[in-house]
Write a protein that holds these residues in place. Structure first.
Motif, PDB file in Angstrom:
ATOM      1  N   TRP A 267       0.826  -1.224   0.000  1.00 42.15           N
ATOM      2  CA  TRP A 267       0.000   0.000   0.000  1.00 42.15           C
ATOM      3  C   TRP A 267       0.857   1.271   0.000  1.00 42.15           C
ATOM      4  CZ3 TRP A 267      -4.441   1.134  -1.652  1.00 42.15           C
ATOM      5  CH2 TRP A 267      -5.212   2.184  -1.164  1.00 42.15           C
ATOM      6  N   ASN A 268       2.030   1.221   0.625  1.00 41.41           N
ATOM      7  CA  ASN A 268       2.874   2.415   0.708  1.00 41.41           C
ATOM      8  C   ASN A 268       3.387   2.862  -0.662  1.00 41.41           C
ATOM      9  OD1 ASN A 268       4.525   0.039   0.707  1.00 41.41           O
ATOM     10  ND2 ASN A 268       6.269   1.282   1.310  1.00 41.41           N
ATOM     11  N   LYS A 269       3.358   1.977  -1.651  1.00 47.85           N
ATOM     12  CA  LYS A 269       3.855   2.332  -2.985  1.00 47.85           C
ATOM     13  C   LYS A 269       2.813   3.064  -3.822  1.00 47.85           C
ATOM     14  CE  LYS A 269       7.233  -1.412  -3.221  1.00 47.85           C
ATOM     15  NZ  LYS A 269       7.615  -2.676  -3.883  1.00 47.85           N
ATOM     16  N   VAL A 270       1.564   2.979  -3.407  1.00 46.95           N
ATOM     17  CA  VAL A 270       0.509   3.583  -4.230  1.00 46.95           C
ATOM     18  C   VAL A 270      -0.246   4.703  -3.516  1.00 46.95           C
ATOM     19  CG1 VAL A 270       0.154   1.515  -5.623  1.00 46.95           C
ATOM     20  CG2 VAL A 270      -1.185   1.809  -3.529  1.00 46.95           C
ATOM     21  N   HIS A 271      -0.178   4.748  -2.187  1.00 41.52           N
ATOM     22  CA  HIS A 271      -0.989   5.692  -1.401  1.00 41.52           C
ATOM     23  C   HIS A 271      -0.061   6.717  -0.753  1.00 41.52           C
ATOM     24  CE1 HIS A 271      -3.962   6.664   1.972  1.00 41.52           C
ATOM     25  NE2 HIS A 271      -4.631   6.901   0.859  1.00 41.52           N
ATOM     26  N   THR A 272       0.029   7.904  -1.344  1.00 39.23           N
ATOM     27  CA  THR A 272       0.981   8.916  -0.888  1.00 39.23           C
ATOM     28  C   THR A 272       0.306  10.272  -0.733  1.00 39.23           C
ATOM     29  OG1 THR A 272       1.618   9.401  -3.178  1.00 39.23           O
ATOM     30  CG2 THR A 272       2.938   7.769  -1.984  1.00 39.23           C
ATOM     31  N   LEU A 273       0.907  11.097   0.108  1.00 39.64           N
ATOM     32  CA  LEU A 273       0.374  12.423   0.411  1.00 39.64           C
ATOM     33  C   LEU A 273       1.437  13.484   0.170  1.00 39.64           C
ATOM     34  CD1 LEU A 273      -1.536  14.546   1.702  1.00 39.64           C
ATOM     35  CD2 LEU A 273      -0.768  13.726   3.948  1.00 39.64           C
ATOM     36  N   GLU A 274       1.102  14.481  -0.657  1.00 39.97           N
ATOM     37  CA  GLU A 274       1.952  15.650  -0.866  1.00 39.97           C
ATOM     38  C   GLU A 274       1.093  16.901  -0.682  1.00 39.97           C
ATOM     39  OE1 GLU A 274       5.159  17.593  -4.027  1.00 39.97           O
ATOM     40  OE2 GLU A 274       3.903  15.907  -4.638  1.00 39.97           O
TER      41      GLU A 274
ATOM     42  N   GLY B 255       6.298  17.050   1.421  1.00 41.34           N
ATOM     43  CA  GLY B 255       6.092  15.660   1.061  1.00 41.34           C
ATOM     44  C   GLY B 255       6.746  15.362  -0.279  1.00 41.34           C
ATOM     45  N   PRO B 256       6.400  14.238  -0.917  1.00 39.34           N
ATOM     46  CA  PRO B 256       5.338  13.292  -0.542  1.00 39.34           C
ATOM     47  C   PRO B 256       5.753  12.284   0.527  1.00 39.34           C
ATOM     48  CG  PRO B 256       6.341  12.625  -2.611  1.00 39.34           C
ATOM     49  CD  PRO B 256       7.001  13.912  -2.224  1.00 39.34           C
ATOM     50  N   PHE B 257       4.721  11.757   1.211  1.00 38.68           N
ATOM     51  CA  PHE B 257       4.898  10.733   2.232  1.00 38.68           C
ATOM     52  C   PHE B 257       3.991   9.549   1.905  1.00 38.68           C
ATOM     53  CE2 PHE B 257       5.034  14.926   4.316  1.00 38.68           C
ATOM     54  CZ  PHE B 257       6.302  14.918   4.877  1.00 38.68           C
ATOM     55  N   PRO B 258       4.466   8.313   2.079  1.00 40.62           N
ATOM     56  CA  PRO B 258       3.523   7.188   2.058  1.00 40.62           C
ATOM     57  C   PRO B 258       2.671   7.253   3.320  1.00 40.62           C
ATOM     58  CG  PRO B 258       5.738   6.440   2.625  1.00 40.62           C
ATOM     59  CD  PRO B 258       5.858   7.890   2.293  1.00 40.62           C
ATOM     60  N   VAL B 259       1.365   6.982   3.195  1.00 41.77           N
ATOM     61  CA  VAL B 259       0.483   7.127   4.352  1.00 41.77           C
ATOM     62  C   VAL B 259      -0.470   5.948   4.460  1.00 41.77           C
ATOM     63  CG1 VAL B 259       0.517   9.622   4.633  1.00 41.77           C
ATOM     64  CG2 VAL B 259      -0.991   8.628   2.919  1.00 41.77           C
TER      65      VAL B 259
ATOM     66  N   ILE C 133     -12.107   5.842   9.217  1.00 46.00           N
ATOM     67  CA  ILE C 133     -12.099   6.983  10.146  1.00 46.00           C
ATOM     68  C   ILE C 133     -10.926   7.899   9.834  1.00 46.00           C
ATOM     69  CG2 ILE C 133     -11.879   7.686  12.560  1.00 46.00           C
ATOM     70  CD1 ILE C 133     -13.472   5.219  13.353  1.00 46.00           C
ATOM     71  N   ASN C 134      -9.731   7.338   9.682  1.00 48.51           N
ATOM     72  CA  ASN C 134      -8.569   8.133   9.256  1.00 48.51           C
ATOM     73  C   ASN C 134      -8.655   8.286   7.738  1.00 48.51           C
ATOM     74  OD1 ASN C 134      -6.177   9.532   9.214  1.00 48.51           O
ATOM     75  ND2 ASN C 134      -4.895   7.729   9.498  1.00 48.51           N
ATOM     76  N   ASN C 135      -9.551   9.164   7.328  1.00 48.37           N
ATOM     77  CA  ASN C 135     -10.018   9.235   5.939  1.00 48.37           C
ATOM     78  C   ASN C 135      -9.040  10.006   5.057  1.00 48.37           C
ATOM     79  OD1 ASN C 135     -11.699   9.086   3.701  1.00 48.37           O
ATOM     80  ND2 ASN C 135     -12.965  10.810   4.342  1.00 48.37           N
ATOM     81  N   LEU C 136      -8.016   9.316   4.587  1.00 44.58           N
ATOM     82  CA  LEU C 136      -7.035   9.912   3.676  1.00 44.58           C
ATOM     83  C   LEU C 136      -7.446   9.536   2.259  1.00 44.58           C
ATOM     84  CD1 LEU C 136      -3.992   9.252   5.953  1.00 44.58           C
ATOM     85  CD2 LEU C 136      -4.786  11.493   5.214  1.00 44.58           C
ATOM     86  N   SER C 137      -8.240  10.422   1.673  1.00 44.88           N
ATOM     87  CA  SER C 137      -8.984  10.098   0.461  1.00 44.88           C
ATOM     88  C   SER C 137      -8.232  10.500  -0.801  1.00 44.88           C
ATOM     89  CB  SER C 137     -10.340  10.795   0.508  1.00 44.88           C
ATOM     90  OG  SER C 137     -11.161  10.375  -0.550  1.00 44.88           O
ATOM     91  N   PHE C 138      -8.661   9.955  -1.915  1.00 40.00           N
ATOM     92  CA  PHE C 138      -7.995  10.185  -3.198  1.00 40.00           C
ATOM     93  C   PHE C 138      -9.009  10.045  -4.315  1.00 40.00           C
ATOM     94  CE2 PHE C 138      -7.477   5.869  -1.633  1.00 40.00           C
ATOM     95  CZ  PHE C 138      -8.092   5.123  -2.619  1.00 40.00           C
ATOM     96  N   PRO C 139      -8.747  10.685  -5.445  1.00 34.67           N
ATOM     97  CA  PRO C 139      -9.618  10.490  -6.610  1.00 34.67           C
ATOM     98  C   PRO C 139      -9.237   9.206  -7.334  1.00 34.67           C
ATOM     99  CG  PRO C 139      -7.920  12.103  -7.124  1.00 34.67           C
ATOM    100  CD  PRO C 139      -7.726  11.729  -5.684  1.00 34.67           C
ATOM    101  N   TYR C 140     -10.234   8.556  -7.915  1.00 41.46           N
ATOM    102  CA  TYR C 140      -9.971   7.387  -8.742  1.00 41.46           C
ATOM    103  C   TYR C 140      -9.673   7.821 -10.171  1.00 41.46           C
ATOM    104  CZ  TYR C 140     -11.254   3.403  -5.770  1.00 41.46           C
ATOM    105  OH  TYR C 140     -11.256   2.417  -4.822  1.00 41.46           O
TER     106      TYR C 140
END
Length: 797
Positions: free
Chosen positions: A676-683, A701-705, A712-719
């Motif tokens: 998951w850390n390779k695809v889910h990142t935050l900048e 950033g970016p940081f893997p998150v 609940i820890n809603n770190l969302s992204f567009p598809y």
């Protein structure tokens, strides 16, 4: 040779002097966190004590003096953010970023926020406390503009600093009222989808209220067409260009004393907002003999939207109610200045606006207005010459008292005073969460709600000519959904569907039950909550809905078609507990498969453009689980395969195969590498960071998150079709207020307190945030004085 050496030494000296000069110049752009300054209008000295994270603790004898100091220190850390936020509603972004922002400026000018702000200010009692304190705050901002250093962004864009006014405060709040924008993305799109596909397809979309989902319970106590598609395209393009974040969702829960270890209320809140640099909230603690509040401020707004003191605490989530309606209008066949109404033909209103464009000529445009609101045609170039569509937005309708509401919330000393301020919030729709030292907990959905005719869906463009699809009445605030001290001993909101309102389910763009189900699941099973347990809960990354979906769909797998490696990973997926940790592979496979399943189900009917628009709506989020559970329906068949009628099982198997193939292409054949850390990142992106050479200086950033959408820890992204999930929104703060130990309540910001890239507080919380750490929200004066990192003193001139 000697001459050459002298020349080289001379050049080196010039370069050194230039570098020293640049260093001195850049150093002069830093915020001043210590020393003495004079501040016009003060009655007495004000001390600002900065803690380890650059949060100001402002001590003054009068609240007006404290607000002047707040304005100054807020501006020196966040003036650029303030500048951009006030420019949105006024259509002045093109003046900074050029012609690429023209459509955005046109769109926001047409909303009427700026005109509404001007009208509100013209009717404001300038001798009232709201206006007096607002002006004191503005005086502080404007003094920094006059005397303080100019932020680097103004030099890079060539922008001149301008003083702030009361209208700018209202424009900032007006942008917040609009910013989640789901009606604009959704209603025209659904109208277009219905016209293209018909009702049989639409009935299988999660448009209405789902009676099987988790609702927020009330407790009152013992007593389309091409035009529609073009509107969606236009609005999407306008919002994508915005250089500031949009408000999206949020979690909050307040636990009553009966369910806490220490017998005191605990409030948790993490508003979900688009990530940007600087982050949205500016923290400040104000203390005077008559007023104290530890608050979270929006740029350019004097009163905190989130706050607490020793008596009470409050937080917010987005209500997600439907407060925007679109109407088809009809122009007179022989007189284009008139439009049809139930009372006869009326004259269009005409509004002309001029936009200044950086490095270009001014652009003037004119739009029409009806009794409903602005006509969107011709605001965007691609919506000209077709049937008029107007927009009715509740924010611009009733008297605007939102600033009085924010003053009332922040100055309330008890439950009743707090409740008295709530009816003044007409928009945006907010879930206001409350807890106090006396043991009270409460939730109120605040908005100006209205009743529409029975069986009328406001998720489509309505008929504006007949008078039969207009609001029947405004609801009294007492009819809004709420819960005060319910017998289950907590209140919560996760932007999900509230229970019935005035005998009806109120239309909205509510988010799926995922977060709500998890919150209720955790709160119901424990009666000894403390701050540590709540801090673990606010970081929870488990999705009970996704695991149920996996269980449902794996039943459809034809295992004879799978390789041994695939069988191993499917078995792992079947036993997945729904957690989104960095080293897990199940989330990666799940989301790739989920995307391809939606794509293979819907893109053939919708087409690529409409499909991508659908992915940006809240209805899509609700559709994922809803749609996957449908055993039959027209969506499953691929309309491009004429001789075959696909079933749900066919789509599930094809989607898994597509996902597997794409993962092998991206990461190789070894599934253990699909973490998951390779695809889910935050900048955290700064507008100036869009220039690649400046990215590393302005972006964070970016940081893997950990985390994902709708946990609940809603770190969302567009598809999209990349298969990589760049986090776009999430908790803008994680905040826990514990009335059993109020001085040790905790919080965190996504990056840092300052928006000045030369400040040491620009990103000093970023790694803590990613790791799920917290810091103290200090309130004890003795401790603040002992631990103060610096002191800035303001004196009278």
């Amino acid at each position: 040779m000697k001459k050459l050496k002298k020349v080289l030494l001379f050049i080196a000296g010039l370069i050194l002097l230039a570098l020293i000069g640049i260093a001195i110049f850049l150093n002069g752009l830093k915020p001043d966190y210590s020393g003495k300054k004079t501040l016009t209008g003060l009655d007495s000295e004000v001390k600002v004590l900065y803690d380890t994270y650059g949060i100001p603790h402002i001590y003054a004898d009068k609240e007006e003096d404290a607000l002047r100091a707040l304005g100054y220190v807020h501006a020196q850390d966040r003036l650029w953010q303030m500048e951009l936020l006030r420019r949105v509603a006024k259509g002045r972004l093109s003046e900074v970023f050029g012609k690429d922002l023209l459509k955005t400026d046109k769109f926001f000018l047409s909303l009427g926020i700026d005109d509404n702000s001007a009208e509100t200010v013209s009717n404001t009692d300038l001798n009232g406390r709201t206006a007096i304190l607002s002006q004191a705050y503005l005086d502080g901002i404007n003094e920094f503009i006059e005397k303080g250093p100019t932020p680097i962004e103004f030099y890079l864009t060539g922008l001149d600093k301008e003083p702030f006014s009361l209208e700018d405060i209202h424009n900032a709040v007006g942008y917040m009222a609009f910013s989640f924008a789901m009606a604009h993305k959704t209603d025209p799109l659904l109208t277009s989808m219905r016209k293209k596909l018909g009702e049989e397809y639409m009935k299988d979309l999660a448009i209405g209220s789902d009676t099987s989902t988790v609702w927020i319970k009330n407790y009152k106590g013992i007593n389309t067409d091409s035009l529609a598609s073009n509107i969606t395209t236009s609005v999407t393009a306008a919002l994508e260009k915005l250089p500031i974040p949009q408000f999206e969702g949020s979690n909050s829960w307040v636990i009553a004393p009966q369910k806490t270890k220490n017998g005191k209320v605990i409030l948790a809140n993490d508003p979900h907002i688009g990530f940007a640099q600087p982050s949205v909230w500016y923290e400040a603690h104000i203390s005077t003999p008559t007023y104290e509040k530890y608050g979270y401020h929006l740029a350019g707004v004097p009163f905190p939207l989130l706050g607490h003191d020793r008596n009470l605490a409050y937080g917010l989530t987005m209500f997600e109610n439907d407060d925007i309606d679109f109407y088809y209008e009809e122009t007179h066949p022989s007189d284009s200045t008139k439009y049809k109404t139930a009372e006869g033909w009326k004259e269009y209103g005409y509004v002309t606006k001029t936009i200044k464009v950086k490095d270009g000529k001014d652009v003037s445009f004119t739009y029409r207005k009806t009794q409903h609101g602005p006509v969107l045609n011709q605001i965007a170039d691609q919506i000209s010459g077709e049937r008029p569509v107007s927009m009715s937005w509740i924010y611009t309708k009733p008297k605007n008292e939102v600033m009085d509401a924010l003053y009332g919330l922040s100055h309330a000393t008890n439950l009743e005073e707090f409740k008295n301020a709530l009816p003044k919030i007409h928009a945006p729709g907010l879930n206001v969460m409350y807890g106090d030292a006396e043991g009270n907990v409460g939730w109120w959905a605040t908005a100006k709600l209205y009743q529409m005719p029975d069986s009328l869906s406001t998720k489509y463009i309505l008929d504006g000519t007949s008078g039969k699809e207009e609001p029947l009445r405004y609801l009294d605030f007492s009819e809004n959904p709420s819960a005060e001290n319910p017998p289950w001993n907590y209140v919560y909101s996760a932007n999900n569907q509230p229970d019935s309102i005035a005998g009806m389910l109120y239309p909205g763009y509510y988010l799926p039950e995922n977060r709500a189900r998890r919150i209720v699941q955790l709160l119901d099973t424990k009666d000894d909550w403390d701050k540590e347990a709540v801090s673990e809960m606010i970081l929870d990354v488990t999705s009970p809905v996704n695991t149920q979906l996996v269980t449902e769909l794996i039943k459809l797998f034809d295992v004879s078609l799978l390789t041994q490696e695939q069988l191993v990973l499917v078995d792992s997926l079947e036993n997945w507990n729904g957690e989104y940790t960095l080293t897990s592979t199940s989330p990666t496979l799940f989301h790739r498969s989920e995307y391809y399943m939606v794509k293979n189900t819907m893109e053939d009917e919708l087409g690529t453009e409409m499909f991508n628009q659908f992915l940006a709506t809240h209805i899509f989020k609700r559709q994922i689980a809803w749609g996957a559970k449908m055993e039959s329906g027209k969506w499953w068949d691929n309309v491009h395969t004429k001789d075959v009628v696909e079933t749900r099982k066919d789509i599930v198997m094809k989607s898994f195969a597509d996902a597997w193939e794409s993962l092998v292409s991206d990461f190789g054949a070894d599934p253990s590498e699909w973490t998951w850390n390779k695809v889910h990142t935050l900048e955290h992106q700064h507008p100036i960071g869009q220039v690649e050479s400046l990215r590393k200086y302005f972006n964070v950033g970016p940081f893997p998150v950990e985390g994902t959408r709708e946990v609940i820890n809603n770190l969302s992204f567009p598809y999209d079709d990349t298969g990589f999930y760049k986090v776009s929104s999430g908790p803008s703060t994680r905040r826990i207020v514990d009335f059993s130990d109020i001085e040790n309540s905790i919080s965190i910001l996504p990056t840092g307190q300052s928006g000045n890239p030369f400040s040491k507080h620009y990103k000093d919380q970023a790694e803590m945030y990613v790791k799920g750490e917290f810091r103290k929200m200090m309130m004890n004066k003795q401790e603040i004085e002992e631990k103060a990192e610096s002191i800035l003193t303001f004196t009278k001139e």
